[in-house]
Design a protein around this motif. Structure first.
Motif, PDB file in Angstrom:
ATOM      1  N   MET A  47      -5.435 -17.029  -8.751  1.00  0.00           N
ATOM      2  CA  MET A  47      -5.099 -16.071  -7.962  1.00  0.00           C
ATOM      3  C   MET A  47      -6.044 -14.843  -8.645  1.00  0.00           C
ATOM      4  SD  MET A  47      -0.939 -15.956  -7.667  1.00  0.00           S
ATOM      5  CE  MET A  47      -0.585 -16.144  -9.402  1.00  0.00           C
ATOM      6  N   ILE A  48      -6.225 -14.476  -9.936  1.00  0.00           N
ATOM      7  CA  ILE A  48      -7.338 -13.742 -10.427  1.00  0.00           C
ATOM      8  C   ILE A  48      -8.469 -13.700  -9.903  1.00  0.00           C
ATOM      9  CG2 ILE A  48      -7.876 -12.609 -12.360  1.00  0.00           C
ATOM     10  CD1 ILE A  48      -5.236 -13.205 -13.764  1.00  0.00           C
ATOM     11  N   LYS A  49      -8.968 -14.958  -9.929  1.00  0.00           N
ATOM     12  CA  LYS A  49     -10.389 -15.352  -9.605  1.00  0.00           C
ATOM     13  C   LYS A  49     -10.667 -15.121  -8.130  1.00  0.00           C
ATOM     14  CE  LYS A  49     -13.524 -18.774 -10.714  1.00  0.00           C
ATOM     15  NZ  LYS A  49     -13.876 -20.277 -11.239  1.00  0.00           N
ATOM     16  N   SER A  50      -9.568 -15.287  -7.276  1.00  0.00           N
ATOM     17  CA  SER A  50      -9.712 -15.116  -5.887  1.00  0.00           C
ATOM     18  C   SER A  50      -9.751 -13.503  -5.505  1.00  0.00           C
ATOM     19  CB  SER A  50      -8.444 -15.746  -5.047  1.00  0.00           C
ATOM     20  OG  SER A  50      -8.604 -15.732  -3.631  1.00  0.00           O
ATOM     21  N   VAL A  51      -8.940 -12.717  -6.134  1.00  0.00           N
ATOM     22  CA  VAL A  51      -8.981 -11.244  -5.792  1.00  0.00           C
ATOM     23  C   VAL A  51     -10.429 -10.977  -6.292  1.00  0.00           C
ATOM     24  CG1 VAL A  51      -8.273  -9.080  -6.417  1.00  0.00           C
ATOM     25  CG2 VAL A  51      -6.448 -11.150  -5.955  1.00  0.00           C
ATOM     26  N   GLU A  52     -11.093 -11.483  -7.483  1.00  0.00           N
ATOM     27  CA  GLU A  52     -12.152 -10.887  -8.161  1.00  0.00           C
ATOM     28  C   GLU A  52     -13.272 -11.144  -6.895  1.00  0.00           C
ATOM     29  OE1 GLU A  52     -11.723 -11.136 -12.814  1.00  0.00           O
ATOM     30  OE2 GLU A  52     -12.250 -12.927 -11.687  1.00  0.00           O
ATOM     31  N   GLU A  53     -13.245 -12.119  -6.180  1.00  0.00           N
ATOM     32  CA  GLU A  53     -14.267 -12.600  -5.307  1.00  0.00           C
ATOM     33  C   GLU A  53     -14.128 -12.205  -4.005  1.00  0.00           C
ATOM     34  OE1 GLU A  53     -16.900 -16.352  -4.290  1.00  0.00           O
ATOM     35  OE2 GLU A  53     -15.439 -16.770  -5.717  1.00  0.00           O
ATOM     36  N   PHE A  54     -12.929 -12.099  -3.492  1.00  0.00           N
ATOM     37  CA  PHE A  54     -12.645 -11.838  -2.095  1.00  0.00           C
ATOM     38  C   PHE A  54     -12.128 -10.273  -1.866  1.00  0.00           C
ATOM     39  CE2 PHE A  54     -12.477 -16.529  -2.223  1.00  0.00           C
ATOM     40  CZ  PHE A  54     -13.421 -16.643  -1.647  1.00  0.00           C
ATOM     41  N   GLY A  55     -11.744  -9.843  -2.993  1.00  0.00           N
ATOM     42  CA  GLY A  55     -11.356  -8.592  -2.817  1.00  0.00           C
ATOM     43  C   GLY A  55      -9.630  -8.431  -2.996  1.00  0.00           C
ATOM     44  N   PRO A  56      -9.381  -7.135  -2.455  1.00  0.00           N
ATOM     45  CA  PRO A  56      -7.801  -6.987  -2.455  1.00  0.00           C
ATOM     46  C   PRO A  56      -6.781  -7.416  -1.250  1.00  0.00           C
ATOM     47  CG  PRO A  56      -8.638  -4.830  -2.094  1.00  0.00           C
ATOM     48  CD  PRO A  56      -9.840  -5.826  -2.228  1.00  0.00           C
ATOM     49  N   TYR A  57      -7.498  -8.790  -0.807  1.00  0.00           N
ATOM     50  CA  TYR A  57      -6.712  -9.186   0.513  1.00  0.00           C
ATOM     51  C   TYR A  57      -5.169  -9.390   0.163  1.00  0.00           C
ATOM     52  CZ  TYR A  57      -7.222 -13.732  -1.650  1.00  0.00           C
ATOM     53  OH  TYR A  57      -6.691 -14.873  -2.308  1.00  0.00           O
ATOM     54  N   ILE A  58      -4.754  -9.440  -1.054  1.00  0.00           N
ATOM     55  CA  ILE A  58      -3.326  -9.865  -1.276  1.00  0.00           C
ATOM     56  C   ILE A  58      -2.488  -8.582  -1.158  1.00  0.00           C
ATOM     57  CG2 ILE A  58      -4.034 -11.853  -2.756  1.00  0.00           C
ATOM     58  CD1 ILE A  58      -3.121 -10.138  -5.180  1.00  0.00           C
ATOM     59  N   VAL A  59      -3.038  -7.479  -1.065  1.00  0.00           N
ATOM     60  CA  VAL A  59      -2.358  -6.339  -0.774  1.00  0.00           C
ATOM     61  C   VAL A  59      -1.885  -6.038   0.580  1.00  0.00           C
ATOM     62  CG1 VAL A  59      -2.227  -3.629  -1.317  1.00  0.00           C
ATOM     63  CG2 VAL A  59      -3.518  -4.959  -2.880  1.00  0.00           C
ATOM     64  N   VAL A  60      -0.632  -6.591   0.998  1.00  0.00           N
ATOM     65  CA  VAL A  60      -0.431  -6.716   2.497  1.00  0.00           C
ATOM     66  C   VAL A  60       0.292  -5.840   3.226  1.00  0.00           C
ATOM     67  CG1 VAL A  60      -0.422  -9.373   2.181  1.00  0.00           C
ATOM     68  CG2 VAL A  60       1.483  -8.228   1.675  1.00  0.00           C
ATOM     69  N   GLY A  61       0.578  -4.738   2.241  1.00  0.00           N
ATOM     70  CA  GLY A  61       1.419  -3.543   2.787  1.00  0.00           C
ATOM     71  C   GLY A  61       1.505  -2.675   1.696  1.00  0.00           C
ATOM     72  N   LYS A  62       1.983  -1.252   2.506  1.00  0.00           N
ATOM     73  CA  LYS A  62       1.980  -0.217   1.399  1.00  0.00           C
ATOM     74  C   LYS A  62       2.758  -0.270   0.199  1.00  0.00           C
ATOM     75  CE  LYS A  62       0.591   4.207   2.036  1.00  0.00           C
ATOM     76  NZ  LYS A  62      -0.880   4.337   2.211  1.00  0.00           N
ATOM     77  N   HIS A  63       1.953  -0.366  -0.825  1.00  0.00           N
ATOM     78  CA  HIS A  63       2.469  -0.490  -2.303  1.00  0.00           C
ATOM     79  C   HIS A  63       2.967  -1.705  -2.728  1.00  0.00           C
ATOM     80  CE1 HIS A  63       2.260   4.068  -2.096  1.00  0.00           C
ATOM     81  NE2 HIS A  63       3.458   4.185  -1.355  1.00  0.00           N
ATOM     82  N   LEU A  64       2.515  -2.658  -1.831  1.00  0.00           N
ATOM     83  CA  LEU A  64       2.941  -4.065  -1.910  1.00  0.00           C
ATOM     84  C   LEU A  64       1.934  -5.365  -1.976  1.00  0.00           C
ATOM     85  CD1 LEU A  64       6.104  -5.461  -0.133  1.00  0.00           C
ATOM     86  CD2 LEU A  64       4.310  -6.749  -0.442  1.00  0.00           C
ATOM     87  N   ALA A  65       1.930  -5.832  -2.931  1.00  0.00           N
ATOM     88  CA  ALA A  65       1.023  -7.052  -3.078  1.00  0.00           C
ATOM     89  C   ALA A  65       1.775  -8.423  -3.148  1.00  0.00           C
ATOM     90  CB  ALA A  65       0.072  -6.974  -4.145  1.00  0.00           C
ATOM     91  N   LEU A  66       1.189  -9.597  -2.337  1.00  0.00           N
ATOM     92  CA  LEU A  66       1.666 -10.763  -2.362  1.00  0.00           C
ATOM     93  C   LEU A  66       0.709 -11.691  -2.883  1.00  0.00           C
ATOM     94  CD1 LEU A  66       3.607 -12.946  -1.434  1.00  0.00           C
ATOM     95  CD2 LEU A  66       2.583 -12.987   0.572  1.00  0.00           C
ATOM     96  N   ALA A  67       0.749 -11.880  -4.281  1.00  0.00           N
ATOM     97  CA  ALA A  67      -0.090 -12.841  -5.075  1.00  0.00           C
ATOM     98  C   ALA A  67      -0.171 -14.281  -4.744  1.00  0.00           C
ATOM     99  CB  ALA A  67      -0.019 -12.616  -6.636  1.00  0.00           C
ATOM    100  N   HIS A  68      -1.160 -14.912  -4.460  1.00  0.00           N
ATOM    101  CA  HIS A  68      -0.814 -16.334  -4.009  1.00  0.00           C
ATOM    102  C   HIS A  68      -2.289 -16.997  -4.261  1.00  0.00           C
ATOM    103  CE1 HIS A  68      -2.414 -14.170  -0.429  1.00  0.00           C
ATOM    104  NE2 HIS A  68      -3.054 -15.541  -0.324  1.00  0.00           N
ATOM    105  N   ALA A  69      -2.391 -18.196  -4.348  1.00  0.00           N
ATOM    106  CA  ALA A  69      -3.630 -19.018  -4.363  1.00  0.00           C
ATOM    107  C   ALA A  69      -3.233 -20.528  -3.415  1.00  0.00           C
ATOM    108  CB  ALA A  69      -4.121 -19.671  -5.655  1.00  0.00           C
ATOM    109  N   ARG A  70      -4.032 -21.332  -3.399  1.00  0.00           N
ATOM    110  CA  ARG A  70      -3.824 -22.442  -2.720  1.00  0.00           C
ATOM    111  C   ARG A  70      -2.874 -23.523  -3.454  1.00  0.00           C
ATOM    112  NH1 ARG A  70      -9.980 -22.903  -0.242  1.00  0.00           N
ATOM    113  NH2 ARG A  70     -10.336 -21.973  -2.313  1.00  0.00           N
ATOM    114  N   PRO A  71      -2.224 -24.515  -2.698  1.00  0.00           N
ATOM    115  CA  PRO A  71      -1.556 -25.301  -3.341  1.00  0.00           C
ATOM    116  C   PRO A  71      -2.108 -26.288  -4.462  1.00  0.00           C
ATOM    117  CG  PRO A  71      -0.967 -25.418  -1.170  1.00  0.00           C
ATOM    118  CD  PRO A  71      -2.298 -24.624  -1.211  1.00  0.00           C
ATOM    119  N   GLU A  72      -3.200 -26.720  -4.104  1.00  0.00           N
ATOM    120  CA  GLU A  72      -4.085 -27.315  -4.854  1.00  0.00           C
ATOM    121  C   GLU A  72      -4.451 -26.717  -6.362  1.00  0.00           C
ATOM    122  OE1 GLU A  72      -7.168 -26.342  -1.908  1.00  0.00           O
ATOM    123  OE2 GLU A  72      -4.860 -26.736  -2.134  1.00  0.00           O
ATOM    124  N   ASP A  73      -4.196 -25.454  -6.373  1.00  0.00           N
ATOM    125  CA  ASP A  73      -4.396 -24.776  -7.796  1.00  0.00           C
ATOM    126  C   ASP A  73      -3.624 -24.665  -8.758  1.00  0.00           C
ATOM    127  OD1 ASP A  73      -7.342 -23.792  -6.563  1.00  0.00           O
ATOM    128  OD2 ASP A  73      -6.048 -22.349  -5.504  1.00  0.00           O
TER     129      ASP A  73
END
Length: 709
Positions: free
Chosen positions: A596-622
């Motif tokens: 999850m951390i590596k993904s944000v470092e690479e692709f940016g803050p795409y997990i911030v899906v709403g105002k003041h709200l983040a949905l942290a996630h990665a892929r199932p195989e991770d």
């Protein structure tokens, strides 16, 4: 043949249906009289070339009846029958661009005047248009000593620009169907093939089909030729020495997949030795043209959010109950949007040759999808093209078409009759037999007060009455043919009063009712009992939409997985803390936190899906073991780098095992994303019970919270 005549003949040659003078007049912005005059010229031309002529069918319109072979030959001949050898403006634009982009040519403008048979002022205007077009792609046109006019810009942008120009100016499917000859090939296609080489495109096509078919991959023929065209441009640019030099992290490359095998085969075929970043670039580009599931994309959560929101949005605007076919509709949209997001990252636009037809045929749905484009553009940071809107519209129109087969429209009505109950029932029976009308009741004039208490849309009466609350029609007790015509007009006028009645048996709803009955009778639903009920339904050939009976957010968010008012130094610590609860429950492995951390470092803050709200996630195989979710609120906000939604005060961590088992959870989270007031209330809550009341509760919970605060 004049240009207007040529275009009209092309229109007739391209369709196998009837066209009217009125349609052609509007389409070509000419009078119907002019259309008639043009048809005389066209029929003379067809007779001279030994083709059938355009015939008129009374009540239907005009049609040119041709065999497939005649149609193909005629379309090629039309493109070749020009009054002069002069290039048209669009042909000059393409010829100029491909001459400049070709390093084997030294483009000198005064020489191009002779080559294109135009004056200096005309060429100056063509260059102005070209520069203006290229500016949108961050590409400039410069003149260099000894090199002439050349393009300067990012190599990715130049490749995408060439692809966009060619797809917008040519029919790719026709382009791929030509044999190794320039006879009867339209000028635009000749220009493209002189730059890309038809033989190269055919070699790519052969490898594409053979390798992917052998790999048991479902070939997406909507995009097949577009992929081949892009590869033709890519190979040509590589052969000219135009290579991507930026450093790209290698772990993004999609390895051990059919696409990688295909790229390897192409490299061997054309003797290309590529750096890793070029391999990754072209592999990801090809993959972006294929609908994908979550395991192949970092954008799977974003795609799911957009697909669910788009369905709700289009349903609301059109009034069409798309949620009735949500399973198939969602799957198609989700996979398409995943590819769309990937294409946007690679600056690639898919071409949709049917977009104008889609826009005209499904105008209401197309407009509804168009109204959602801003939400998609917020993620892509690129304009959403009409081509992509057309593709998305098709998924909805397909679902709507299926629903029409599964549903019927009815009016609910009452009959008022003072000629006796039998006569009233006969009128009711005739209305039901000849029209889609369900008669709720047969009343007499003494029972007018009951009308307002009944759930009906229309009133049919054999006696004149003063009643204006619902549409009313006075009829003869025994229907005549004139009455039937009047009823048809009346129903058409009030078609907005129709109701949708499903002809489809809903096994999912039945199963939910059965499970509810078990609970009401004092029984308990266990995993084993649920599976036995499910198997029983399957044995009776009843299809269950399992997504409709998936867990909700409150079913999987345990009390122990809620952390309130936590202190975290930065976003990494916030992700780690909210995820560690799931690690302790064996829902995920430590590797999932790292991913999850590596993904944000690479692709940016795409997990911030709403105002003041983040949905942290990665892929199932991770590192996901089972479905789970946790949440924390922050005492002090943290910044992820999202300019629109930072700072973040609430972080959810989602562990999903597949694409679908968590969809109801996603719907719950979308409701939260769209409710900024609820988010602010959750941030302020200090008690877990109150947190749950706010998260799942009603207005009553809100009032209780305010009373105790």
């Amino acid at each position: 043949m004049k240009e207007r005549t040529r275009k009209l003949l092309t229109r007739f040659s391209s369709v196998n249906s009837f066209l009217t003078y009125e349609d052609l007049s509007k389409e070509f912005s000419i009078s119907e009289r002019t259309v008639r005059n043009e048809l005389v010229l066209i029929n003379n031309y067809l007779t001279e070339k030994n083709y059938p002529t355009i015939m008129t069918a009374r009540g239907k319109g005009l049609k040119l009846t041709l065999s497939d072979k005649e149609r193909e030959k005629l379309l090629l001949r039309i493109g070749d029958d020009r009054e002069t050898d002069y290039y048209r403006p669009d042909e000059r634009f393409l010829a100029l661009l491909l001459d400049i982009v070709n390093p084997s040519n030294t483009t000198i403008l005064y020489e191009m005047e002779k080559k294109l048979l135009v004056s200096k002022s005309t060429l100056d205007e063509d260059m102005r248009k070209l520069r203006f077009y290229l500016k949108d792609h961050d590409i400039s046109v410069v003149s260099l000593p000894k090199q002439g006019v050349v393009l300067q810009g990012d190599e990715r942008s130049i490749r995408s620009m060439l692809y966009g120009v060619i797809t917008s100016m040519t029919d790719i499917d026709n382009l791929m169907s030509f044999q190794n000859t320039e006879a009867a090939i339209p000028i635009l296609d000749q220009l493209v093939l002189s730059y890309l080489d038809l033989e190269v495109l055919q070699i790519i096509s052969k490898n594409y089909d053979e390798i992917l078919e052998k790999s048991m991959v479902e070939i997406n023929y909507v995009y097949r030729n577009q992929v081949i065209l892009f590869l033709g441009i890519w190979i040509r640019r590589l052969q000219e020495g135009n290579i991507l030099y930026e450093s790209v992290k290698s772990h993004n490359w999609i390895k051990d997949c059919p696409t990688e095998t295909f790229v390897d085969g192409i490299c061997k075929e054309f003797d290309l030795e590529l750096p890793l970043n070029e391999c990754e670039y072209i592999t990801q580009t090809i993959e972006s043209f294929n609908p994908k599931d979550m395991n192949n994309s970092v954008d799977w959560i974003t795609a799911q959010l957009l697909a669910i929101q788009l369905i709700e949005h289009v349903e609301k605007l059109t009034g069409i109950p798309f949620s009735q076919r949500e399973e198939d509709l969602y799957e198609g949209l989700y996979k398409h949007i995943t590819g769309l997001l990937s294409r946007a990252k690679n600056n690639i636009q898919a071409s949709n040759p049917l977009k104008e037809t889609i826009k005209d045929s499904y105008a209401e749905i197309y407009q509804a999808v168009t109204c959602f484009k801003r939400q998609i553009e917020d993620y892509t940071k690129k304009p959403l093209s009409e081509d992509e809107i057309g593709f998305l519209t098709v998924y909805f129109s397909t679902s709507a078409s299926w629903m029409k087969q599964e549903q019927r429209y009815v009016f609910q009505a009452i009959v008022l009759c003072n000629h006796g109950i039998s006569t009233g029932k006969l009128l009711a029976a005739n209305l039901k037999e000849h029209f889609n009308i369900d008669i709720v009741a047969v009343l007499s004039s003494h029972e007018l007060a009951f009308i307002d208490k009944l759930d009906v849309d229309l009133v049919f009466t054999t006696i004149p009455i003063d009643y204006q609350k619902k549409p009313l029609l006075v009829l003869n007790p025994i229907l005549r043919e004139s009455d039937k015509k009047e009823i048809k007009e009346f129903l058409l006028k009030n078609k907005n009063k129709r109701r949708i009645i499903s002809n489809k048996f809903d096994a999912t709803s039945l199963m939910q009712d059965v499970l509810a009955l078990i609970i009401e009778s004092g029984g308990r639903i266990t995993k084993e009992s649920y599976q036995r009920v499910e198997e029983t339904f399957k044995e009776h050939h009843l299809k269950i939409n399992t997504r409709e009976i998936q867990p909700m957010l409150q079913d999987i968010l345990k009390q122990s997985n809620i952390l309130l008012n936590q202190e975290c130094g930065d976003w990494k610590e916030a992700i780690t803390k909210v995820a560690e609860i799931l690690v302790s429950d064996a829902v995920i492995e430590e590797s999932y936190i790292t991913a999850m951390i590596k993904s944000v470092e690479e692709f940016g803050p795409y997990i911030v899906v709403g105002k003041h709200l983040a949905l942290a996630h990665a892929r199932p195989e991770d590192g996901v073991n089972k479905l789970g979710i946790s949440v924390l609120t922050l005492k002090n906000p943290v910044y992820f780098g999202n300019p629109d939604n930072d700072p973040v005060r609430i972080v959810f961590c989602l562990a999903a095992v597949d694409s679908y088992s968590h969809l109801n959870v996603m719907k719950n989270l979308i409701d939260l994303i769209n409710d900024e007031e609820k988010v602010n209330r959750l941030i302020a809550v200090q008690d877990i019970d109150m947190f749950n009341n706010v998260l799942y509760g009603s207005e009553k919970n809100k009032l209780e919270e305010e009373r105790f605060s």
